[in-house]
Design an enzyme around this catalytic site. Structure first.
Site, PDB file in Angstrom:
ATOM      1  CD  GLU A  94      34.351  12.096 -28.428  1.00  0.00           C
ATOM      2  OE1 GLU A  94      34.240  13.007 -27.815  1.00  0.00           O
ATOM      3  OE2 GLU A  94      34.790  12.004 -29.185  1.00  0.00           O
ATOM      4  CG  ASN A  95      28.329  14.042 -24.486  1.00  0.00           C
ATOM      5  OD1 ASN A  95      28.678  15.423 -23.998  1.00  0.00           O
ATOM      6  ND2 ASN A  95      29.452  13.836 -23.077  1.00  0.00           N
ATOM      7  CD1 TRP A  96      26.958  12.517 -30.619  1.00  0.00           C
ATOM      8  CD2 TRP A  96      24.693  13.250 -30.205  1.00  0.00           C
ATOM      9  NE1 TRP A  96      26.414  13.908 -31.662  1.00  0.00           N
ATOM     10  CE2 TRP A  96      24.776  13.764 -31.330  1.00  0.00           C
ATOM     11  CE3 TRP A  96      23.863  13.020 -30.130  1.00  0.00           C
ATOM     12  CZ2 TRP A  96      24.405  14.961 -31.024  1.00  0.00           C
ATOM     13  CZ3 TRP A  96      23.119  13.692 -30.109  1.00  0.00           C
ATOM     14  CH2 TRP A  96      22.815  14.679 -30.927  1.00  0.00           C
ATOM     15  NE  ARG A 125      39.286  11.560 -18.822  1.00  0.00           N
ATOM     16  CZ  ARG A 125      39.255  11.608 -17.820  1.00  0.00           C
ATOM     17  NH1 ARG A 125      39.713  11.025 -17.196  1.00  0.00           N
ATOM     18  NH2 ARG A 125      37.350  11.654 -17.155  1.00  0.00           N
ATOM     19  CB  ILE A 126      42.208  18.319 -23.279  1.00  0.00           C
ATOM     20  CG1 ILE A 126      44.091  17.705 -23.218  1.00  0.00           C
ATOM     21  CG2 ILE A 126      42.131  18.892 -24.412  1.00  0.00           C
ATOM     22  CD1 ILE A 126      43.751  19.531 -22.325  1.00  0.00           C
ATOM     23  CB  SER A 127      37.522  15.273 -22.341  1.00  0.00           C
ATOM     24  OG  SER A 127      37.997  14.552 -21.546  1.00  0.00           O
ATOM     25  N   GLY A 163      26.558  15.075 -13.119  1.00  0.00           N
ATOM     26  CA  GLY A 163      26.458  13.559 -12.405  1.00  0.00           C
ATOM     27  C   GLY A 163      26.693  13.420 -11.065  1.00  0.00           C
ATOM     28  CG  ASP A 208      33.714  16.369 -16.025  1.00  0.00           C
ATOM     29  OD1 ASP A 208      32.795  16.048 -15.865  1.00  0.00           O
ATOM     30  OD2 ASP A 208      34.352  15.494 -16.178  1.00  0.00           O
ATOM     31  CD1 TRP A 252      26.965  18.983  -7.026  1.00  0.00           C
ATOM     32  CD2 TRP A 252      24.743  18.130  -7.478  1.00  0.00           C
ATOM     33  NE1 TRP A 252      25.994  20.257  -6.412  1.00  0.00           N
ATOM     34  CE2 TRP A 252      24.048  19.676  -7.035  1.00  0.00           C
ATOM     35  CE3 TRP A 252      23.832  17.956  -8.079  1.00  0.00           C
ATOM     36  CZ2 TRP A 252      23.453  20.186  -6.048  1.00  0.00           C
ATOM     37  CZ3 TRP A 252      22.588  18.873  -7.893  1.00  0.00           C
ATOM     38  CH2 TRP A 252      22.554  20.075  -7.661  1.00  0.00           C
TER      39      TRP A 252
HETATM   40  C1  FPP Z   1      29.747  16.907 -17.930  1.00  0.00           C
HETATM   41  O1  FPP Z   1      29.012  16.205 -16.466  1.00  0.00           O
HETATM   42  C2  FPP Z   1      28.489  17.600 -18.546  1.00  0.00           C
HETATM   43  C3  FPP Z   1      28.224  17.760 -19.703  1.00  0.00           C
HETATM   44  C4  FPP Z   1      28.087  16.444 -20.467  1.00  0.00           C
HETATM   45  C5  FPP Z   1      26.893  18.574 -20.453  1.00  0.00           C
HETATM   46  C6  FPP Z   1      27.233  20.095 -19.806  1.00  0.00           C
HETATM   47  C7  FPP Z   1      25.649  20.426 -19.618  1.00  0.00           C
HETATM   48  C8  FPP Z   1      25.164  21.104 -18.880  1.00  0.00           C
HETATM   49  C9  FPP Z   1      26.116  22.476 -17.924  1.00  0.00           C
HETATM   50  C10 FPP Z   1      24.101  22.214 -18.755  1.00  0.00           C
HETATM   51  C11 FPP Z   1      23.394  23.283 -19.672  1.00  0.00           C
HETATM   52  C12 FPP Z   1      24.144  23.450 -20.606  1.00  0.00           C
HETATM   53  C13 FPP Z   1      24.007  24.778 -20.797  1.00  0.00           C
HETATM   54  C14 FPP Z   1      25.128  25.345 -22.075  1.00  0.00           C
HETATM   55  C15 FPP Z   1      23.026  25.525 -20.392  1.00  0.00           C
HETATM   56  P1  FPP Z   1      28.385  14.305 -16.594  1.00  0.00           P
HETATM   57  O2  FPP Z   1      27.466  14.325 -16.673  1.00  0.00           O
HETATM   58  O3  FPP Z   1      29.728  14.075 -17.576  1.00  0.00           O
HETATM   59  O4  FPP Z   1      28.993  13.812 -14.940  1.00  0.00           O
HETATM   60  P2  FPP Z   1      29.645  13.171 -14.457  1.00  0.00           P
HETATM   61  O5  FPP Z   1      31.401  12.873 -15.072  1.00  0.00           O
HETATM   62  O6  FPP Z   1      29.637  13.109 -12.848  1.00  0.00           O
HETATM   63  O7  FPP Z   1      28.894  11.886 -14.722  1.00  0.00           O
END
Ligand code: FPP
Length: 239
Positions: free
Chosen positions: A60-62, A187-189, A16, A13, A18
């Protein structure tokens, strides 16, 4: 170190945040996050971890903006292509959990190709949770068991924990020993709900793109100091 976890799961996590901190677009965080994946996979294999499971895309990421979802899917395809050799060189077997059906066909195709090519590797098992949701996993298992009960394949009295496990996407994985979540969220999400039942939880404020192999080592050392009682008393464990 006292003991090593057999199964480490990670909620990666903070990509975004970063990117925002650097004044970059969110996607740059995912890009940088993919580099962390490579370093962490290599280090986990080097440390002798048997199973590493990464939460790459949740059900949920969709709901994220379409552009971000598309870019994440493209990143998955390019990472699988690029890191295929790393998996072979490190004797790593790739697996996936989740509902692959609704993934773009190119992602599915690339994933199945790498899974097939690495299936005889007997070092670490790297599992990508893709289009994965813990509640959905349990729901699908319950439906499959209910169908078997209805068709008299199993009697309701015979349904036990192992029946449930056998019907999960994660049926081939051992319980999670250590769950790491980066970015300060605690969180476990909806991740690996069944397999996390007795996991040790490790939260760090480090954002995933900044997470290093030294951070993984720190988490493993922290795990090694914990006493896992599984409901027993401390005294029972020492006698
Ligand atoms: C959560 O950070 C991250 C994700 C939903 C995607 C994870 C994907 C990768 C690490 C890249 C590629 C993966 C592989 C297996 C090659 P966020 O976007 O929710 O961060 P935020 O909470 O700061 O917005």
């Amino acid at each position: 170190m006292n003991h090593q976890p057999k199964h480490v799961a990670i909620i990666m996590d903070g990509n975004g945040r970063w990117a925002k901190k650097q004044g970059k677009k969110r996607f740059m965080g995912h890009n940088r996050g993919a580099k962390t994946v490579k370093a962490v996979v290599e280090e986990a294999a080097h440390q002798g971890i048997e199973n590493l499971t990464l939460f790459a895309f949740s059900t949920e990421n969709w709901n994220r903006p379409k552009e971000e979802v598309n870019l994440l899917m493209k990143l998955l395809v390019s990472s699988l292509r690029k890191e295929f050799k790393q998996l072979i060189d490190n004797n790593i077997r790739l697996c996936s959990v989740g509902n692959l059906e609704s993934l773009p066909s190119l992602v599915k195709q690339e994933l199945l190709f790498v899974i097939e090519k690495t299936k005889s590797n007997n070092g670490m098992t790297l599992t990508l949770a893709l289009n994965y949701g813990g509640k959905e996993e349990i729901l699908e298992a319950v439906k499959a068991i209910a169908r078997k009960v209805k068709n008299s394949i199993i009697s309701p009295e015979k349904v036990d924990e192992s029946t449930i496990i056998e019907h999960l996407y994660t049926r081939n994985l051992p319980p999670v020993d250590l769950l790491i979540r980066t970015s300060g969220e605690e969180r476990i999400s909806n991740f690996l709900l069944w397999h996390l039942a007795y996991a040790e939880l490790y939260f760090t404020k480090t954002l995933w793109p900044d997470f290093t192999k030294e951070d993984l080592q720190k988490a493993l050392i922290n795990y090694g100091k914990r006493e896992r009682r599984f409901g027993k008393t401390s005294e029972q464990l020492t006698t």
